[in-house]
Write an enzyme that holds these catalytic residues in place. Structure first.
Site, PDB file in Angstrom:
ATOM      1  N   THR A   1       0.859  -1.182   0.000  1.00 21.00           N
ATOM      2  CA  THR A   1       0.000   0.000   0.000  1.00 21.00           C
ATOM      3  C   THR A   1       0.894   1.230   0.000  1.00 21.00           C
ATOM      4  OG1 THR A   1      -1.715  -1.181   1.225  1.00 21.00           O
ATOM      5  CG2 THR A   1      -1.860   1.218   1.193  1.00 21.00           C
TER       6      THR A   1
ATOM      7  N   LYS B   1      -7.504   1.359  -1.945  1.00 22.85           N
ATOM      8  CA  LYS B   1      -7.020   0.794  -0.683  1.00 22.85           C
ATOM      9  C   LYS B   1      -6.856   1.878   0.375  1.00 22.85           C
ATOM     10  CE  LYS B   1      -5.272  -2.057   2.321  1.00 22.85           C
ATOM     11  NZ  LYS B   1      -3.966  -2.715   2.160  1.00 22.85           N
TER      12      LYS B   1
ATOM     13  N   LYS C   1       0.405   5.950   8.298  1.00 23.49           N
ATOM     14  CA  LYS C   1       1.009   6.087   6.964  1.00 23.49           C
ATOM     15  C   LYS C   1      -0.059   6.250   5.890  1.00 23.49           C
ATOM     16  CE  LYS C   1       2.205   2.254   4.874  1.00 23.49           C
ATOM     17  NZ  LYS C   1       1.427   2.160   3.609  1.00 23.49           N
TER      18      LYS C   1
END
Length: 293
Positions: free
Chosen positions: A116, A191, A259
């Site tokens: 990701t 995502k 993140k």
């Protein structure tokens, strides 16, 4: 008069022999990547692995998987090179470093980014890959190690139609469903949106259980009831399983959720699009987990 045209079934050539399985390389044998790689091997794809730490390769000693001394050497033996490392810097190093995948993958190969990361990371790598006539597909996954081991990961793919379809038999070894969302980068965007929504739901779930406790309602009983009602969510299940606190989640996933929130905020800012309530609620959860964005 010639007979009707017959299209062979998937997985076969125009003759009677089955089509050859793609040769697969895999980098990133962590808690999620390792079961993905094992499923690929067990499905009969010739598979080559590379890992920085030899102990990551030890669980594959009883399989048909080969190992390589570098990402480039791994790529030289594969048609599809899968990358499942933690962050953007790791992906760029493994793919475009001095001894990276691009140094070994032959023309016509496909690099799959399961990590990701920022969509722009995939686009930069695609520009480099195009010069070598190599395709890039972004295909982040959701579900975790258990889902991978059972072949029910969710794959969110972005990229050229042909490249995604070439990878689909590999994805199918560990994923169901496999959703092709559009051009390169769309898998990563999806995502990130998913993960930020999950993070936002953590905040509302933890807040509701805390409010209930303050008003004299047992959090465990409240969670049991809500799980069968319209307020149910996967996030509520996770918070309830942790005893109504985000502390265990913070230890396991706080940095990764932080993140991903940062990445989505950067994408939205660059597009001059308001992040909206989902990111604000996600910020509340990150504050509760002591991982402020």
């Amino acid at each position: 008069m010639s007979g009707p045209s017959v299209t062979p079934p998937p997985g076969t050539s125009s003759g009677s022999a089955p089509a050859a399985k793609a040769r697969v390389g895999f980098v990133g044998l962590g808690s999620q990547g390792a079961p993905m790689a094992r499923r690929i091997v067990e499905a009969g794809h010739p598979t080559t692995l590379w890992a920085r730490r030899p102990d990551s390769l030890a669980p594959f000693a009883d399989t048909a998987a080969a190992t390589a001394a570098s990402p480039a050497a791994m790529a030289a033996d594969c048609d599809v090179a899968c990358v499942c490392v933690v962050d953007d810097a790791g992906v760029e190093e493994v793919v475009a470093g001095a001894d990276g995948i691009l140094a070994g993958l032959a023309e016509g190969g496909v690099i799959v980014v399961h990590s990701t990361v920022h969509p722009d990371t995939c686009r930069r790598l695609a520009d480099l890959a195009a010069a070598r006539r190599v395709a890039v597909v972004d295909a982040p996954v959701s579900g975790g190690g258990p889902a991978a081991a059972e072949g029910r990961l969710l794959v969110m793919a972005g990229g050229d139609d042909d490249a995604v379809e070439r990878c689909r038999p590999v994805f199918a070894t560990y994923a169901d469903p496999i959703v092709h969302l559009g051009p390169l980068g769309s898998g990563q965007l999806t995502k990130l949106l998913n993960n930020v929504l999950f993070t936002a739901n953590l905040a509302t779930a933890a807040g509701a259980l805390s409010l209930g406790r303050s008003l004299g309602v047992d959090p465990a009983r409240l969670a049991e009831v809500v799980a069968h009602g319209s307020g149910a969510s996967f996030a509520l299940e996770r918070v309830a399983a942790a005893g109504g606190t985000l502390d265990p989640l913070a230890a396991r996933a706080g940095a990764l959720l932080q993140k991903d929130a940062r990445l989505l905020a950067a994408v939205a800012e660059a597009a001059d699009v308001p992040a909206g309530p989902a990111l604000r609620a996600a910020d509340d959860a990150l504050d509760l987990m002591d991982h402020r964005r």
